[in-house]
Design a protein around this motif. Structure first.
Motif, mmCIF file in Angstrom:
data_model
loop_
_atom_site.group_PDB
_atom_site.id
_atom_site.type_symbol
_atom_site.label_atom_id
_atom_site.label_comp_id
_atom_site.label_asym_id
_atom_site.label_seq_id
_atom_site.Cartn_x
_atom_site.Cartn_y
_atom_site.Cartn_z
ATOM 1 N N LEU A 51 0.751 -1.192 0.103
ATOM 2 C CA LEU A 51 0.157 0.112 -0.110
ATOM 3 C C LEU A 51 0.787 1.361 0.065
ATOM 4 N N LYS A 52 2.008 1.506 0.743
ATOM 5 C CA LYS A 52 2.762 2.272 0.919
ATOM 6 C C LYS A 52 3.626 2.498 -0.532
ATOM 7 N N GLN A 53 3.961 1.784 -1.009
ATOM 8 C CA GLN A 53 4.755 1.789 -2.267
ATOM 9 C C GLN A 53 3.804 2.201 -3.440
ATOM 10 N N LEU A 54 2.639 1.702 -3.462
ATOM 11 C CA LEU A 54 1.583 1.958 -4.325
ATOM 12 C C LEU A 54 1.097 3.529 -4.384
ATOM 13 N N ASN A 55 1.117 3.961 -3.223
ATOM 14 C CA ASN A 55 0.950 5.383 -2.945
ATOM 15 C C ASN A 55 2.110 6.109 -3.384
ATOM 16 N N ASP A 56 3.357 5.756 -3.054
ATOM 17 C CA ASP A 56 4.432 6.441 -3.531
ATOM 18 C C ASP A 56 4.442 6.486 -5.256
ATOM 19 N N ILE A 57 4.181 5.432 -5.788
ATOM 20 C CA ILE A 57 4.104 5.351 -7.280
ATOM 21 C C ILE A 57 3.015 6.421 -7.631
ATOM 22 N N TYR A 58 1.895 6.439 -7.112
ATOM 23 C CA TYR A 58 0.931 7.169 -7.408
ATOM 24 C C TYR A 58 1.104 8.685 -7.597
ATOM 25 N N ARG A 59 2.010 9.071 -6.797
ATOM 26 C CA ARG A 59 2.665 10.367 -6.694
ATOM 27 C C ARG A 59 4.026 10.793 -7.257
ATOM 28 N N TYR A 60 4.315 9.715 -7.987
ATOM 29 C CA TYR A 60 5.675 9.784 -8.912
ATOM 30 C C TYR A 60 5.867 11.004 -9.464
ATOM 31 N N LYS A 61 6.961 11.959 -9.510
ATOM 32 C CA LYS A 61 7.208 12.778 -10.808
ATOM 33 C C LYS A 61 8.018 11.875 -11.815
ATOM 34 N N THR A 62 7.685 12.539 -12.866
ATOM 35 C CA THR A 62 8.383 11.624 -14.127
ATOM 36 C C THR A 62 9.811 12.913 -14.698
ATOM 37 N N GLU A 63 10.285 12.142 -15.559
ATOM 38 C CA GLU A 63 11.465 12.850 -16.583
ATOM 39 C C GLU A 63 12.431 13.287 -15.315
ATOM 40 N N GLU A 64 12.818 12.710 -14.528
ATOM 41 C CA GLU A 64 13.829 12.541 -13.636
ATOM 42 C C GLU A 64 15.276 12.332 -14.241
ATOM 43 N N TYR A 65 16.183 13.215 -14.261
ATOM 44 C CA TYR A 65 17.520 12.817 -15.103
ATOM 45 C C TYR A 65 18.526 12.966 -13.993
ATOM 46 N N SER A 66 18.663 11.854 -13.119
ATOM 47 C CA SER A 66 19.879 12.059 -12.302
ATOM 48 C C SER A 66 20.064 10.697 -11.561
ATOM 49 N N HIS A 67 21.114 10.461 -11.021
ATOM 50 C CA HIS A 67 21.394 9.303 -10.460
ATOM 51 C C HIS A 67 20.688 9.271 -8.916
ATOM 52 N N THR A 68 20.222 10.394 -8.470
ATOM 53 C CA THR A 68 19.424 10.625 -7.397
ATOM 54 C C THR A 68 17.866 10.365 -7.568
ATOM 55 N N ALA A 69 17.445 10.180 -8.840
ATOM 56 C CA ALA A 69 15.919 9.892 -9.098
ATOM 57 C C ALA A 69 15.122 9.039 -8.461
ATOM 58 N N VAL A 70 13.989 9.208 -7.910
ATOM 59 C CA VAL A 70 13.105 8.457 -7.249
ATOM 60 C C VAL A 70 12.528 7.528 -8.133
ATOM 61 N N ASN A 71 11.977 7.972 -9.010
ATOM 62 C CA ASN A 71 11.265 7.301 -10.343
ATOM 63 C C ASN A 71 12.247 6.557 -11.377
ATOM 64 N N LYS A 72 12.982 5.715 -10.721
ATOM 65 C CA LYS A 72 14.327 5.380 -11.508
ATOM 66 C C LYS A 72 13.966 4.842 -13.086
ATOM 67 N N PHE A 73 12.557 4.058 -13.128
ATOM 68 C CA PHE A 73 12.471 3.551 -14.465
ATOM 69 C C PHE A 73 11.274 4.410 -15.238
ATOM 70 N N ASN A 74 11.277 5.986 -14.863
ATOM 71 C CA ASN A 74 10.221 6.651 -15.345
ATOM 72 C C ASN A 74 8.881 6.035 -15.644
ATOM 73 N N VAL A 75 8.491 5.596 -14.724
ATOM 74 C CA VAL A 75 7.009 4.939 -14.731
ATOM 75 C C VAL A 75 6.046 6.124 -14.659
ATOM 76 N N ILE A 76 5.099 6.392 -15.517
ATOM 77 C CA ILE A 76 3.890 7.303 -15.591
ATOM 78 C C ILE A 76 2.987 6.863 -14.755
ATOM 79 N N PRO A 77 2.577 7.843 -13.566
ATOM 80 C CA PRO A 77 1.683 7.528 -12.677
ATOM 81 C C PRO A 77 0.179 7.152 -13.447
ATOM 82 N N ASP A 78 0.042 7.855 -14.709
ATOM 83 C CA ASP A 78 -1.366 7.673 -15.270
ATOM 84 C C ASP A 78 -1.517 6.210 -15.795
ATOM 85 N N SER A 79 -0.470 5.482 -15.780
ATOM 86 C CA SER A 79 -0.359 4.057 -16.546
ATOM 87 C C SER A 79 -0.961 3.164 -15.398
#
Length: 562
Positions: free
Chosen positions: A334-362
């Motif tokens: 549940l926690k991880q699902l909520n995090d993905i739901y709130r992901y930002k996209t197009e992060e270009y850095s080794h510190t990116a949280v959304n490492k696979f650039n998953v689109i929350p709308d998907s």
């Protein structure tokens, strides 16, 4: 098809071990109901071997992988149970289905030059045989476990040696030569009545639907070799030069360097149990979990000669990376699902949280209602801008048995199964995946496959063979009552329905529209589940304890600590 007529010499010697024997109590894994008599006489099943550290690890620092698998030190030699006996040795009343199951399983035996070498996929003669009259590597695994648990290891030994012999055969599809380590998907025995000869004919994928080589066959072969060694205490088979070479060839295919940025294995659709187009290309959970388990089993079986030591070191490194990757990026609650739901996209850095650039709308709509407050699972696939959130039973059960899942994750998977009983178990265990692909999604992903229509076959069908995996996972997590409930549910239908391959419908209410009757692994899966509940020490054949050295430091939701 590839043919081979050379026989393999059989070495029946059993070499005793010099390891020190100490007691190990498997009963601690069980949540024992008072109504069942689980007392057993102290026997060889309940002994453990005190293992010295693997020589390969002596020069590895304290932060490196160290194999501390107590369950693997336990021999669990099979003894005959359930067949021709009104009552099993452990006080369980033998169900009337058990005798019928054993009789049917024995009728499925395939012989080569007078020796049993496997079981055919199905005994159903009502339809065109296709390849159901062959011995499949993955299909034979539950049959092999049943024979091992029943004290009949010779057929398993014969199977291991015959498939190993087939591995060494030159494999070409059209003008392309397959890797030397590829194991066959299946084989059959051809009888020539005129010459009075028998020949083995193997299929490495050139005759399969989609012409895909079986990635899982090699992993199952290593896992079965370890189960045989574990059950019999006979290390001489695994120590044979040909078996050592066979393992190294399989590992060479998996550990080869390439363009991969992940430790997971990149696979085509149809390379495992789900052997048709079902959108599992990429990094499917089933293959990754089997890969992890095969690597751990190989560590126990590889000899410390010059070649073996090199592979052990490579396996150790891969296990570290693979366990971290899977536990970090494939796990969802549940926690991880909520995090993905709130992901930002197009992060270009080794510190990116959304490492696979998953689109929350998907994110699919069903996942929000499916995810319970307490529970979680390994999702089906993770890749660039792609997360397949479907639940796949085999991958999650193997994750528990191999300890790819941490104890907390294993508990969460069991919580999910209990919370979503109607969806995953329904009226017939067990959904191979959930949910089904429908409408436009089904047309695009399966290519309008008429066999994988919604809630049928691999597309949300219910497969009785998965009972043995569920049972093993339940015992390992101390929740056998879940398995018992599922087995009792299956017993209301399986024999009456003539042991179907799979069931259709959202609840698994209907015998599959193209399901074969007298499907061998449906029969064997039931027998293995029953025998493991009767004697939980059998779990040692198919389970590995967690190595805490691999446990990553991660933060997850409270469901991990339930």
């Amino acid at each position: 098809m590839f043919t081979i007529s050379a026989d393999v010499s059989q070495n029946g010697s059993v070499r005793s071990t010099d390891a020190e024997i100490e007691e190990y109590d498997f009963s601690r894994l069980l949540d024992k109901p008072r109504s069942l008599n689980m007392e057993r006489q102290r026997s060889f099943d309940e002994l453990s071997i005190g293992m010295s550290p693997h020589p390969a690890f002596r020069n590895i620092d304290s932060n490196s992988f160290r194999f501390m698998d107590h369950s693997d030190a336990v021999f669990s030699p099979g003894r005959r149970s359930g067949f021709n006996t009104p009552r099993s040795q452990n006080g369980f009343e033998t169900h009337p289905m058990v005798a019928d199951a054993w009789e049917t399983l024995r009728r499925a035996l395939v012989h080569f030059r007078g020796q049993p070498v496997g079981t055919i996929a199905a005994l159903d003669n009502s339809d065109e045989k296709l390849n159901y009259d062959q011995v499949f590597v993955r299909d034979f695994v539950p049959s092999a476990l049943a024979f091992l648990m029943n004290g009949e290891p010779e057929i398993v030994k014969n199977f291991i040696l015959k498939t190993l012999r087939l591995q060494s055969w030159e494999k070409k599809i059209d003008r392309f030569q397959l890797g030397e380590g590829v194991m066959p998907a299946s084989f059959k025995v051809l009888h020539d009545p005129i010459r009075n000869t028998e020949t083995l004919m193997a299929d490495f994928g050139e005759s399969a639907i989609g012409r895909v080589a079986p990635v899982d066959s090699g992993f199952w072969w290593i896992i079965l070799l370890r189960a045989y060694t574990k059950s019999t205490g006979d290390t001489s088979l695994a120590e044979r030069p040909e078996c050592q070479k066979g393992m190294r060839l399989i590992l060479s295919l998996c550990l080869s360097e390439g363009f991969d940025t992940f430790p997971t294995l990149l696979c085509a659709d149809g390379c495992s149990m789900i052997d048709r187009r079902m959108g599992v290309y990429g990094y499917p959970i089933e293959i990754q979990a089997l890969f992890f388990m095969a690597l751990r089993c190989a560590l126990l079986l590889l000899k410390q000669d010059a070649e073996g030591k090199e592979f052990v070191e490579r396996v150790v490194k891969r296990l570290h990376a693979l366990s971290y990757h899977m536990r970090s990026y494939f796990w969802i609650d549940l926690k991880q699902l909520n995090d993905i739901y709130r992901y930002k996209t197009e992060e270009y850095s080794h510190t990116a949280v959304n490492k696979f650039n998953v689109i929350p709308d998907s994110l699919p709509e069903w996942i929000f209602d499916f995810m319970p407050k307490h529970g979680g699972y390994f999702i089906g696939n993770v890749g660039p801008s792609n997360m397949d959130f479907r639940w796949f039973c085999l991958g999650n059960c193997i994750a528990i048995l191999s300890s790819l899942a941490t104890p907390e994750q294993s508990t969460a998977i069991m919580d999910l199964i209990e919370s979503r009983w109607e969806e995953l178990i329904g009226e017939m265990p067990l959904k191979v995946c959930y949910p089904a692909l429908e409408s436009h999604e089904w047309r695009i992903i399966t290519g309008c496959d008429p066999k994988n229509t919604r809630w049928s076959y691999h597309n949300g069908g219910s497969w009785p063979v998965l009972l043995w995996l569920l049972t093993a996972a339940c015992i390992k997590t101390g929740r056998p009552q879940i398995a018992r409930r599922a087995i009792e549910l299956a017993e209301t239908r399986l024999l009456k329905d003539s042991w179907p391959e799979y069931y259709d419908g959202k609840l698994g209410r209907y015998v599959g529209k193209q399901a074969r009757k007298f499907q061998t692994w449906s029969i064997a899966g039931y027998l293995v589940a029953k025998m493991m509940l009767e004697d939980p020490s059998h779990l040692g054949m198919v389970a590995l304890e967690e190595d805490k050295q691999m446990k990553p430091v991660m933060k997850r939701s409270s469901s991990w600590t339930v």
